[in-house]
Scaffold this motif. Structure first.
Motif, PDB file in Angstrom:
ATOM      1  N   SER A   1     -35.466  35.567 -16.523  1.00  0.00           N
ATOM      2  CA  SER A   1     -36.078  34.267 -16.763  1.00  0.00           C
ATOM      3  C   SER A   1     -37.590  34.346 -17.639  1.00  0.00           C
TER       4      SER A   1
ATOM      5  N   LEU B   1     -32.884  32.110 -22.806  1.00  0.00           N
ATOM      6  CA  LEU B   1     -31.751  31.298 -22.880  1.00  0.00           C
ATOM      7  C   LEU B   1     -30.736  32.340 -23.543  1.00  0.00           C
TER       8      LEU B   1
ATOM      9  N   ASN C   1     -28.238  24.435 -19.588  1.00  0.00           N
ATOM     10  CA  ASN C   1     -29.155  24.841 -18.594  1.00  0.00           C
ATOM     11  C   ASN C   1     -29.987  23.337 -18.339  1.00  0.00           C
TER      12      ASN C   1
END
Length: 464
Positions: A89, A113, A171
């Motif tokens: 992350s 991402l 997301n």
């Protein structure tokens, strides 16, 4: 919301609309990409002293200036395999080369991402701030490669819409984060004339980093003054190109290394090796950064600018843990001898930090294990006197490194043929220190001494 996933290639194709096709090789367009990143960050964004912004890039981080990274919020699409090696992350970008070498103290994070196969591997960077908005990308088939730069509001608006659609599908949390970040910026100033500034700056940078390598040395008696000036200019340009080409991959390697070091279950031996690589990359980036600064000074020869009140004693004390660690790896010891409550001087703290680190490295190269380096800071009338002194180990009696004869190999560098050490020449060191407010003396028996005039300015006074 789009029924199909928006790809990075969709953004690049939107940027390419209305742009003429070009015939450019892969190596040439990649060189243009790196020069464009330098132009955007060093020549456009950094001088603006921006306080906030956001950036999005693919397939790896493209923003690397520490001051920008600390203030901007980022999103990076990168290959999934890379994420498997690190925290999924949050990642680390190259931090400011300042006091701490601990990667966990860095505050410049970006959201990670996953890059999909359909996204392709062509690079993309979008930077949005209240004052300026710009997108850079590479696009095109094998023999029709081109660098894209778009700053017109219509294109940037379309790109942000495509990104919003992509994040909504990929997301939703990050889609909301991006919207919130954009809303917090308020009204954006349009800058569709940015291309009139960007492309000339890029052309100049490309001209500077693409010198002819066919430089021949002719006897002095057949070289006239114009030829000497031209030869010197070629040497400066070549050196500028080399420092750029060396620092860029090192910065990329360090970024990836620091991502790997975030993985919690690394074997200890692997973690230690990665840390060693990280340290070595940072030291070499600093070293070639100092050479680059000297080259820039030799090219432009500016007067002293951007000097500000600097607490030299505090700076040295804060940097000493980094220097101590650096010397300990060589089996050397750092000793500080600083008078308390010293007045401030006028200097450029960021440039001086890099300069002092370089001088410490220079004066400890060749010192045998057990040697010592002492930094003495004392008042000397209306100046502060900084001495950098080396002491050999009692078991070694070889000549101190600052006394070893070096050969000048141009206007900026010197070379020690016995050790192979490459470093700034004495003249370049003196010029660089002068631009930072200092005056260097180098006596055979007393090491290096630098004098800094004490500033009479108060904290609230401005410095032109």
């Amino acid at each position: 919301m789009s029924s199909s996933l928006v790809t990075i290639q969709d953004l690049q194709k939107r940027m390419a609309q209305g742009v003429l096709n070009t015939s450019c090789s892969e190596s040439a367009v990649r060189r243009m990409w790196w020069a464009a990143l330098d132009t955007l960050q060093s020549d456009i964004l950094m001088p603006m002293n921006l306080t906030r912004g956001l950036w999005l890039s693919s397939p790896l981080p493209a923003l690397y200036e520490p001051k920008l990274l600390k203030k901007f919020q980022g999103w990076v699409w990168a290959p999934k395999d890379l994420f498997n090696l690190a925290n999924p992350s949050v990642g680390i970008l190259p931090p400011s080369q300042s006091v701490s070498m601990d990667i966990h103290s860095d505050s410049s994070n970006y959201e990670r991402l996953t890059l999909l196969e359909e996204d392709g591997n062509d690079p993309l960077l979008i930077v949005i701030t209240p004052e300026i908005q710009i997108a850079l990308a590479l696009e095109g088939e094998c023999h029709e490669r081109k660098l894209l730069m778009r700053s017109d509001p219509e294109t940037l608006s379309d790109l942000l819409t495509l990104l919003d659609n992509r994040l909504n599908t990929e997301n939703i949390e990050q889609a909301n984060n991006l919207r919130n970040a954009l809303e917090e910026m308020g009204q954006l100033k349009t800058n569709d004339d940015l291309s009139k500034v960007f492309w000339p700056l890029l052309s100049q940078r490309l001209a500077d980093i693409a010198p002819s390598l066919n430089i021949q040395t002719l006897p002095d008696n057949i070289i006239n003054d114009d030829d000497k000036s031209s030869s010197k200019s070629n040497e400066i340009t070549l050196l500028e190109a080399l420092t750029h080409e060396i620092r860029t991959p090192l910065a990329t390697i360090r970024t990836l290394i620091r991502s790997l070091m975030r993985k919690q279950d690394l074997p200890k031996v692997v973690a230690n090796r990665l840390k060693q690589i990280d340290i070595e990359c940072t030291e070499q980036i600093d070293r070639f950064g100092l050479i680059f600064n000297a080259v820039e000074l030799e090219r432009s020869k500016p007067e002293q600018t951007n000097l500000a009140l600097t607490d030299l004693g505090k700076m040295i004390t804060m940097l000493s843990p980094v220097w101590s660690n650096q010397l300990e790896r060589k089996g050397l010891k750092l000793i500080l001898d600083i008078t308390s409550d010293l007045p401030k001087v006028l200097s450029d703290s960021e440039g001086l930090e890099l300069m002092l680190t370089g001088l410490i490295d220079r004066n400890t190269r060749g010192l045998q294990t057990g040697g010592e380096l002492t930094l003495k800071l004392r008042p000397a009338g209306q100046r502060l006197k900084l001495q950098i002194l080396t002491q050999l180990s009692t078991t070694h009696t070889s000549e101190a490194p600052e006394n070893v004869s070096n050969e000048e190999i141009g206007p900026v560098l010197s070379w020690n043929p016995a050790t192979g050490n490459l470093q700034l020449s004495q003249a370049a060191t003196q010029r660089l220190l002068k631009s930072l407010g200092g005056r260097l003396t180098n006596r055979r028996d007393s090491g290096i001494t630098i004098f800094f005039p004490i500033s009479e300015l108060k904290e609230f006074d401005s410095v032109d």
